[in-house]
Design a protein around this motif. Sequence first.
Motif, PDB file in Angstrom:
ATOM      1  N   UNK A  17      35.960  27.503  39.636  1.00 14.37           N
ATOM      2  CA  UNK A  17      37.342  27.984  39.561  1.00 14.37           C
ATOM      3  C   UNK A  17      37.365  29.415  39.040  1.00 14.37           C
ATOM      4  N   UNK A  18      36.581  29.677  38.005  1.00 13.78           N
ATOM      5  CA  UNK A  18      36.527  31.039  37.449  1.00 13.78           C
ATOM      6  C   UNK A  18      36.053  32.032  38.512  1.00 13.78           C
ATOM      7  N   UNK A  19      35.034  31.670  39.265  1.00 16.53           N
ATOM      8  CA  UNK A  19      34.497  32.557  40.297  1.00 16.53           C
ATOM      9  C   UNK A  19      35.540  32.870  41.355  1.00 16.53           C
ATOM     10  N   UNK A  20      36.266  31.844  41.799  1.00 19.44           N
ATOM     11  CA  UNK A  20      37.307  32.058  42.808  1.00 19.44           C
ATOM     12  C   UNK A  20      38.403  32.967  42.263  1.00 19.44           C
ATOM     13  N   UNK A  21      38.875  32.686  41.056  1.00 22.69           N
ATOM     14  CA  UNK A  21      39.955  33.493  40.484  1.00 22.69           C
ATOM     15  C   UNK A  21      39.525  34.939  40.249  1.00 22.69           C
TER      16      UNK A  21
END
Length: 230
Positions: A17-21
């Motif tokens: 999720x962090x990578x996508x955001x």
Amino acid sequence: MTRVLIADDEPLVRAGVRTILSTDPQITVVAEAADGREAVDAVRRHRPDIAVLDIRMPGLDGIAAAAQIRQIAPSTGLIVLTTFGEDEYILRALSGGVAGFLTKSGDPEELLAGVRAVSDGAAYLSPKVAARVVAHLANSGLRSAADSRAGARTRVEALTVRERQVLALLGTGLTNGQIARRLNVVEGTIKAHVSSILATLDVDNRAAAAVVAYEAGLVAPDTAGQNRPR
């Protein structure tokens, strides 16, 4: 800048999720949590704009955490991440003020679209979530026949023509400002329409109104979010 908290008991999911955001320069992750209690504490400390919560977490699940977050930080927008087989959790979350519903197996762009939508004050239902919720409501005993698709159409008929137009656009994830531009009216007019829609449909929030829009056939589940500008 939209400040986000990520709460999930799986480190790999949080990392994903962090990578996508991180692909959106207007979004920053300010905190992470491994369970619901940590999420509530992190919201107290960091006051994020958005909290992305796994719907099932040990100790305090995402729905219970969302309820506490609404009490301590009502301005924090709430998004839940779900997997298949959690439809009843989603129904509970709908009545708890959660504005965004996303599947962990969904397209990464849905996560970005959901965070942007909720940050702008709109509701966002992943197309997969919308389809599942509508099917679940229509086929389960949790709602009477009056709340089936036919019942939803009857409820929507109580709206004015303009209110039905607004509800259809709300269901695709547009904000009041975006709806106003689409319909060439001032934003205050749309805000008044939305308030009237919620009262007429007897629902508490935009996400619940969006579900009615799907049930009534005003919005096709596979078009959710497609009207949102990138």
